[in-house]
Design an enzyme around this catalytic site. Structure first.
Site, mmCIF file in Angstrom:
data_model
loop_
_atom_site.group_PDB
_atom_site.id
_atom_site.type_symbol
_atom_site.label_atom_id
_atom_site.label_comp_id
_atom_site.label_asym_id
_atom_site.label_seq_id
_atom_site.Cartn_x
_atom_site.Cartn_y
_atom_site.Cartn_z
ATOM 1 N N ARG A 1 0.821 -1.204 0.000
ATOM 2 C CA ARG A 1 0.000 0.000 0.000
ATOM 3 C C ARG A 1 0.861 1.262 0.000
ATOM 4 O O ARG A 1 0.359 2.349 -0.300
ATOM 5 C CB ARG A 1 -0.921 0.003 1.222
ATOM 6 C CG ARG A 1 -1.867 -1.168 1.245
ATOM 7 C CD ARG A 1 -2.617 -1.231 2.545
ATOM 8 N NE ARG A 1 -3.514 -0.107 2.706
ATOM 9 C CZ ARG A 1 -4.768 -0.071 2.266
ATOM 10 N NH1 ARG A 1 -5.262 -1.112 1.640
ATOM 11 N NH2 ARG A 1 -5.511 0.980 2.444
ATOM 12 N N ASN B 1 -5.154 5.118 10.775
ATOM 13 C CA ASN B 1 -5.074 5.443 9.340
ATOM 14 C C ASN B 1 -6.013 6.609 9.069
ATOM 15 O O ASN B 1 -7.151 6.578 9.554
ATOM 16 C CB ASN B 1 -5.588 4.283 8.489
ATOM 17 C CG ASN B 1 -4.668 3.087 8.513
ATOM 18 O OD1 ASN B 1 -3.637 3.112 9.161
ATOM 19 N ND2 ASN B 1 -5.058 2.044 7.803
#
Ligand code: G6P
Length: 614
Positions: free
Chosen positions: A27, A98
């Site tokens: 990612r 996140n």
């Protein structure tokens, strides 16, 4: 972007967290960290600006235990360094997060005024302070569910912005807490007397296939023997676990040195998968089950607007051309990141198409929401099944390309173009595409997998060309009409993984400016299909040659050696479908240039696979 993984169970969580984080590396991230409850009950933290492998090999002595949480960080607030890496710890509370907390500065000032001391520059540390305060350093184990709700509510009510959150404290040593607000996914994984939490199923598939996706505004307390979920105002919620349908092989490099090369080589199969069950020879059309647009509605579409970011946007440009050519409906593509901010005019007879591999890209998702708010009809062309963008759209076409791990997209670019070919064929046959032309396109689509295999057979030669090009600091990519988005994607690929400077121009624009730079030191990669613009393209090559510019042609047929120094010949399909094939040599070119330069091909610097923030 950032990744979360957590484990609760009787075994040592550290290897599980490290393995999970390694699966999230794709990612994109710049630092990583772990927090575990040690066997003696204390909280231990190890974090660094390093790769996950480095984090694992430098673990302090006897760093084991559980429960534990781990994180890969992609810097937004505060530079990448050891201190800004997550987890953030305040007293017995450790937090990984996140996303972005938009009012972090305000909260930080308030907390500092109340005596809090901050270690990092991150917005996420604010959460650790808020949770620590709200929980009063955590109540007794049995009150954990309430405590969780209280903590997460405190955070969610105070903070604006979005994020997936995973926190833990050593008050009980038995549980971790997870929360979701906004779009960042939070997935609970259900094992045998153990539980997992992650921001991406990639971190879980090795351990369990049974998962629960948290909804927006939900919090969970996760223990070895189960989980409890509730809303922010403490109402219990229920979830039926679902089974992830993931091929474990997609998450391993399978003998390839890099995922990027593996994924380039998977393309004959991904093209087949994108086509499977969708070609209807009987009516010379494409059958797209998830579109949710009937023939009458399709007939009423007057315009198509395609939105995406990065490679998804370029694939959208290919799609727009396919739709214009096959369906004769005016179509264009625009970066979703720009569209959402320009107060777009939304028309009732326009079909909006959101394109995204991950289905998580924040800008694309925001564009979809803006469109829906204004009553626009949006469908998705998406790879990740059940992702946020797929869920927001009224219908769409899944790519079925499987997980793509390399940050830079290859197989999903191709699969997106194939999906657009199907959409264009479907719309075309409802509008004015003749049965004969429909049959011609179907035959072309069926030929694609074999032709991609043929191109992959040229890898050795393309490797040599790439090694050579890697010696130039800068280059141009040119193409026209059908070749133009392919030139753009080719330049983007090269830039992303080789870090060489590459600019794409329509070949027709070269003489209006960029030609000033052409000379022996600046090579040009020309996309040259055998179409109605071939002669005009050849004139452009002449203009470059007259300035002693070096040329690599990727295209059809053979060329006068005076016009091109090198050529990669690509098999010819139908003109509308040729762009799909022309992009494959450019992927190999970028890959091998990056390998030549010794770059971290799958995880290029500064880039993330899923850009879940603005
Ligand atoms: C990031 C990636 C790009 C990708 C873009 C859109 O910028 O680095 O490779 O093309 O996001 O991603 P999506 O998942 O929406 O296709």
């Amino acid at each position: 972007m950032c990744g979360i993984v957590a484990h609760v169970g009787s075994r040592d969580c550290v290897p599980i967290l490290l393995e999970g984080l390694a699966q999230l590396e794709y990612r994109g991230y710049d630092s990583a960290g772990l927090a575990v409850v040690s066997r003696s009950g204390g909280l231990r933290v190890h974090k660094a600006k390093s790769r996950v492998a480095g984090l694992g090999s430098n673990l302090p002595a006897r760093f084991k235990g559980g429960p534990g949480i781990g994180h890969t960080r992609w810097a937004t607030h505060g530079e990448p360094n050891d201190i800004n890496a997550h987890p953030h710890v305040v007293g017995p509370v450790a937090v990984v997060h996140n996303g972005i907390i938009e009012n972090a500065d305000e909260l930080r000032a308030k907390l500092i005024a109340e005596g809090a001391e901050f270690a990092s520059e991150t917005d996420s540390e604010v959460l650790a302070h808020l949770i620590a305060r709200a929980s009063g350093y955590l109540p007794a184990p049995d009150a954990a569910a309430d405590g969780t709700t209280r903590q997460a509510s405190a955070v969610a009510n105070d903070g604006t912005g979005q994020g997936g959150l995973e926190g833990q404290d050593d008050g009980t040593g038995q549980a971790t807490r997870a929360g979701k607000r906004g779009d960042d996914p939070v997935v609970l994984g259900i094992g045998d007397k153990e539980m997992f939490v992650a921001s991406d199923v990639a971190a879980l598939v090795r351990y369990t296939r049974q998962v629960v996706h948290l909804d927006d505004g939900e919090v969970a307390t996760v223990r070895a023997d189960g989980f409890h979920t509730s809303t922010l105002d403490a109402r219990t919620t229920t979830h039926e676990p679902s089974l992830i349908d993931a091929d474990l092989g997609s998450y391993t490099a399978d003998g390839y040195t890099h995922f990027m090369r593996k994924e380039i080589h998977e393309q004959p199969r991904t093209v087949e998968r994108a086509l499977r069950g969708r070609l209807e020879e009987r009516f010379n059309t494409a059958h797209l089950g998830g579109l949710n647009i009937d023939a009458r509605e399709a007939r009423a579409i007057r315009r198509v607007k395609i939105l995406g970011c990065g490679s998804a946007y370029y694939a959208g440009q290919v799609g727009a051309q396919l739709i214009e050519e096959l369906a004769r409906i005016p179509a264009n593509a625009e970066p979703a990141s720009e569209f959402r901010y320009r107060n777009p005019v939304v028309e009732a007879d326009t079909l909006y198409v959101a394109v995204s591999q991950s289905g998580e890209t924040h800008d694309t998702l925001a564009a979809v929401r803006e469109l829906k708010r204004k009553g626009g009809r949006v469908i998705g062309v998406v790879n990740a099944v059940g992702s946020a963008i797929a869920r927001e759209c009224e219908g769409g076409v899944y790519l079925h390309a499987g997980p793509e791990i390399s940050v830079t997209s290859t197989k999903t670019f191709t699969a997106t173009c194939v999906a657009f070919s199907l959409l264009a064929l479907h719309l075309g046959r409802i509008h004015d595409l003749s049965p004969a032309d429909g049959a011609r396109v179907i035959a072309g689509l069926r030929a694609l997998p074999g032709q991609v295999t043929q191109i992959l057979g040229e890898e050795e030669r393309i490797t040599e060309l790439a090694r050579d090009l890697a010696g130039y600091p800068s280059m141009f990519f040119v193409g026209r009409v059908r070749g133009w988005p392919i030139a753009r994607e080719g330049a983007q690929k090269l830039k992303e993984v080789s870090y060489l400077h590459a600019e794409a121009y329509p070949a027709s624009e070269l003489k209006h400016g960029p030609l000033a730079l052409v000379g022996p030191d600046l090579p040009t990669v020309a996309v040259l299909p055998d179409d109605e613009l071939r002669d005009k393209n050849i004139s452009t090559l002449g203009e470059i040659k007259a300035r002693r510019g070096r040329i690599l042609v990727v295209g059809h047929g053979t060329l006068d050696p005076r016009l091109a120094d090198d050529m990669v010949e690509v098999p010819k399909n139908e003109p509308e479908l040729d762009p799909i094939l022309l992009s494959v040599p450019l992927q190999l070119l970028a890959y091998h240039a990056a390998v030549r330069l010794g770059n971290d091909v799958d995880k290029p610097r500064n880039l993330a696979k899923s850009v879940t923030v603005e």
